[in-house]
Each structure stands twice: as structure tokens, then as C-alpha cells.
Design an enzyme around this catalytic site. Structure first.
Site, PDB file in Angstrom:
ATOM      1  NE  ARG A 231     -22.382  19.536  64.548  1.00  8.50           N
ATOM      2  CZ  ARG A 231     -23.210  20.082  63.663  1.00  8.50           C
ATOM      3  NH1 ARG A 231     -23.342  21.380  63.577  1.00  8.50           N
ATOM      4  NH2 ARG A 231     -23.885  19.317  62.848  1.00  8.50           N
TER       5      ARG A 231
ATOM      6  CG  HIS B 197     -25.976  15.842  61.017  1.00  7.20           C
ATOM      7  ND1 HIS B 197     -25.224  16.939  61.386  1.00  7.20           N
ATOM      8  CD2 HIS B 197     -26.614  16.220  59.882  1.00  7.20           C
ATOM      9  CE1 HIS B 197     -25.390  17.914  60.523  1.00  7.20           C
ATOM     10  NE2 HIS B 197     -26.231  17.493  59.587  1.00  7.20           N
TER      11      HIS B 197
ATOM     12  CD  GLU C  87     -29.629  22.250  60.697  1.00  5.06           C
ATOM     13  OE1 GLU C  87     -28.896  23.237  60.571  1.00  5.06           O
ATOM     14  OE2 GLU C  87     -30.056  21.588  59.724  1.00  5.06           O
TER      15      GLU C  87
ATOM     16  CG  ASN D 289     -26.636  24.345  63.173  1.00  6.86           C
ATOM     17  OD1 ASN D 289     -25.686  24.490  63.936  1.00  6.86           O
ATOM     18  ND2 ASN D 289     -26.992  23.162  62.701  1.00  6.86           N
TER      19      ASN D 289
ATOM     20  CE1 TYR E  57     -24.898  27.263  56.749  1.00  2.00           C
ATOM     21  CE2 TYR E  57     -26.623  26.392  58.142  1.00  2.00           C
ATOM     22  CZ  TYR E  57     -25.371  26.276  57.585  1.00  2.00           C
ATOM     23  OH  TYR E  57     -24.585  25.194  57.863  1.00  2.00           O
TER      24      TYR E  57
ATOM     25  CD  GLU F 201     -24.752  22.769  60.401  1.00  2.72           C
ATOM     26  OE1 GLU F 201     -25.318  23.327  59.429  1.00  2.72           O
ATOM     27  OE2 GLU F 201     -24.976  21.597  60.731  1.00  2.72           O
TER      28      GLU F 201
END
Length: 444
Positions: free
Chosen positions: A82, A126, A171, A292, A294, A351
């Protein structure tokens, strides 16, 4: 647990895709070459706000070293990559005639990926908006949806013969929150914040329609950063602040895109920017949900902030990565299950990764057991979600390379591959070998 042990992947579906992700501004460099126009991040890097006054001018020099980087991916064994296209590289002014040198770069990159047996996953945006469009109002201008559609028309025409996987945005919650609500880039009104949200959603819908009309067999999604928003304390004020931030972080984009409605608490603020038919324009059929993730974020009330929230202290009991992000694999599994319940789409994790500042040891090797343990724990959590019925179809590590990490510059390293920024030498870390071993072990 020894770092050589692999995670449990028994519940992942046949044909599960393993990949890596990057983005244009973070790795390409060559910001002044071959007719590329300025982006808003080129300008922001001049502001002095980036740590160590770093810029994206050279970054990882992927623009010149892409063949080497595709070679790293081939060695890694990933099935997909990606990446994002830099809008100002292919359309220097954001509109008008294509910059053939810029288009040719992505032609070469895509051809190299295809020749290596790696599927290109193209993210259209992005964060590197052409500066020329920012000067015309950027995402605050409703015409931005039409600008984006024109750009996507070019991308579809030039690359749609070889690229079938497209993400409209990466995002959108993050670049809207940090530019309009949480960050220092621009102190603007609440009304502008909501206008930006709505215009980006309109641009998403317009892009989906362009891709459907122009790319045979297109598989389309949008990439959302979903992080559970938790109160920093048990106070009612912090709990309310966490709930407010959750709406903007986790729902302001996927809800209208996938459900055709804005969250109830923000509808009155969006209403001034709505025109008849807008929700239909935004809610276009999608093939998958890009996730995504985290960590959770911890939130406190802050009366003098625009919407009454800010980042708060993390509980002392929560383990942290070297850059201070919570390590909470269970939150990842819960997030996957929540996305499945709310949106009902197949999920690709596009991600997930671990930031540190690791350096080569005396032998020149980069040993990063913390990253290995993090990836192992999060892949185990993903497997647990799949065992509970979540249709998760792929996992992409952030990132292939150490790179420009936005306001942190080059001080934070997320890569499976160490980049010596002075020489631009690539050094695969121990996590690179671990991930390659995982992919080899699970491939049929």
C-alpha cells in the site's frame, strides 16, 4: 516467550494478504524534481514546527531508489504494497494538465511491483494536498470534491489497467482533527472544522463514483484510523470529553460513508454545510473497510479547547512503546469486532506498527525485539477477532521503511527496515526477518 515464536494465525481466512504500507511524502523525497508542485507539507516544513527542522525534501529518496525498495518487499515475501500517490507530483497545481514526469514515476513503480508479483494498493490521498489548492481554500472549499474527482479521473485513466485496489483517503479523521481541532497547524473555528469534514466526505463519494465508472474490477475502500477514546480519569468531565472525541475520531467519516448518516451529536453542526442529496453522494457502495490501529487514546476535558477535549494522562499501569503509545492488543481485537458490528464490511488492517528510535549495534545490525513482540501480540489479537467471526482479510505493517514521521521528523522509526538518513543505506532489522519468516510459514 522467545522472539522466534510466531503468532497464532489459525483463524485467518484462506488467501489472507500480508503486506506493508508507506506514503508518498514520508518516503519519496525529490520534492523539487521533475516538475512536482508544492504540497501543504512542503510549506509546513518551513514553519519551524517540525522536530529538528526536518523536511521531506530527501526523506528516504524512494523516488530514485524504488527498485531497491521493491526488492526489499520481494525478499520480505509480502503479497501487497500500500502506497500513496502525491497529488502535486502528478498535477503540480492540483488541476489542469498532468505532469508526465510525475505520472511516469508511478508507472515505473507499479510495473516494478507487478513484475515482482506484489499487488499495488493505491491510496489516493495521504495528506499532501497541493499548495495551489490550499490557496484556493483547500478542504474548506466545497469545490474540493470536484478537484479531487478530476485528480482521481487522471489516476484511474493512467493506472487502472494494472491497479484494482484503491483507497480514497488515509485517516481523514486525523488530518482534520490535527489541523482544525487538536493540533497547532491552524487555530480555526468550529464551523470550519465541520465544513472540512463534510467536504472531505463529499470528495470520498465523488472518488468512488469516478473509480467505479473508469476502472474495470475496482475494489474500493477508505482507510480509517480507529482508536478507542478512553477518559483519563473517572470524572464526568473526562468521560464526556472522551465521548466527544470518539465521535470525531472514530465516526465522523465512516458513519456517513458506510451508513449514510452523521453521528447524532454532530448533525446540527454539519447541517449548515449540507445540500440536498449530499448523504447519497457520500454513501457510495464500498468493497472493504481499511483499518489503521495503534492504541487507545486517553482523553481529558479542557474547557478552553474548541470542543472541550484534549489528550490526557495514560494510566500508570499501561505498558508503553518507546515513543509513549499504549500497548493494548485487546483494544485492537475489540476495535476489529466493533468495526464488523457497525459497518459489516470485510476489513483490511492497513497500518499497525511500533515506533522507537533504535540504532545499529556495534556489528551494524538493528535488533528490535520490542517491535517483534508488539507485532506478535497484535497479530494474535487479530486472530482472536477472526475466531469470533470478524471478516479480516489482510494485515499491512507500518512501515516498510523508517521515514518522515510528520511533526516528529526523523526522530521516530516505525520501519521494518532501518534507513541511515546520511547515506540512505537500507538495513533490514531483526523484525524484517521475523515478518518474512511469518509470511513463509503461513503461505500455502
Amino acid at each position: 516467550m522467545p522472539t522466534t515464536q510466531l503468532p497464532n494465525t489459525a483463524s485467518l481466512r484462506p488467501g489472507f494478504i500480508w503486506g506493508v504500507s508507506t506514503s508518498s511524502f514520508q518516503i519519496e523525497g525529490a520534492t523539487k524534481e521533475d516538475g512536482r508542485g508544492l504540497s501543504i507539507w512542503d510549506i509546513y516544513c518551513r514553519s519551524g514546527e517540525i522536530k529538528n527542522h526536518d523536511t521531506g525534501d530527501v526523506a528516504c529518496d524512494h523516488y530514485h531508489r524504488y527498485r531497491e525498495d521493491v526488492g526489499l518487499m520481494k525478499t520480505l515475501g509480502v503479497q501487497a504494497y500500500r502506497f500513496s500517490v502525491a497529488w502535486p507530483r502528478v498535477l503540480p497545481l492540483g488541476l489542469g494538465s498532468a505532469n508526465e514526469a510525475g505520472v511516469s514515476f508511478y508507472d515505473r513503480l507499479i510495473d516494478e511491483l507487478v513484475a515482482a508479483g506484489i499487488e499495488p494498493w493505491l491510496c489516493l490521498y495521504h495528506w499532501d494536498l497541493p499548495q495551489a489548492l490550499e490557496e484556493r481554500g483547500g478542504w474548506l472549499n466545497r469545490e474540493s470534491a470536484a478537484w479531487f474527482a478530476d485528480y482521481v479521473t487522471l489516476i484511474a485513466a493512467r493506472f487502472g489497467d494494472r491497479v484494482k485496489r484503491f483507497a480514497t483517503f488515509n485517516e481523514p479523521s486525523i488530518f482534520s482533527l490535527f489541523s482544525r481541532s487538536l493540533g497547532k497547524r491552524e487555530h480555526s473555528s468550529e464551523d470550519k472544522f465541520h465544513r472540512m469534514i463534510h467536504n472531505v466526505n463529499l470528495a470520498h463519494g465523488a472518488a468512488v463514483d469516478v473509480l467505479r465508472a473508469n476502472v474495470i474490477g475496482a475494489s474500493i475502500g477508505c482507510i480509517h484510523n480507529r482508536q478507542p477514546c478512553r477518559p483519563s480519569s473517572a470524572s464526568e468531565a473526562d468521560e464526556a470529553a472522551a465521548a466527544r472525541l470518539d465521535v470525531y475520531w472514530n465516526a465522523a467519516f465512516p458513519d456517513p460513508q458506510c451508513r449514510g448518516e452523521y453521528p447524532p451529536s454532530m448533525r446540527a453542526a454539519i447541517e449548515p454545510h449540507m445540500q440536498p442529496g449530499d448523504l447519497t453522494r457520500i454513501c457510495r457502495p464500498l468493497d472493504w473497510f481499511g483499518l489503521n490501529h495503534y492504541s487507545p487514546v486517553y482523553v481529558k476535558a479542557r474547557a478552553d479547547s474548541m470542543l472541550g477535549y484534549d489528550f490526557g494522562d495514560k494510566p500508570a499501569s499501561v505498558p508503553l512503546t518507546p515513543i509513549g503509545w499504549p500497548i493494548d492488543p485487546e483494544a485492537f481485537s475489540e476495535t476489529l469486532q466493533a468495526v464488523r458490528t457497525r459497518y459489516g464490511l470485510p476489513i483490511y488492517v492497513l497500518e499497525n506498527g511500533y515506533g522507537d528510535s533504535g540504532q545499529p549495534d556495534q556489528t551494524g545490525a538493528v535488533i528490535d525485539p520490542g517491535r517483534i513482540e508488539f507485532l506478535k501480540a497484535y497479530i494474535n489479537a487479530m486472530n482472536n477477532a477472526a475466531a469470533h467471526g470478524v471478516d479480516v482479510r489482510g494485515y499491512f505493517v507500518w512501515s516498510l521503511l523508517d521515514n518522515f514521521e510528520w511533526a516528529s521528523g526523523y526522530s521516530i522509526r516505525f520501519g521494518l527496515t532501518y534507513v541511515d538518513y546520511a547515506s540512505l543505506r537500507r538495513i533490514p532489522k531483526s523484525s524484517f526477518g521475523w515478518y518474512a519468516g511469518l509470511i513463509r510459514a503461513v503461505q500455502p
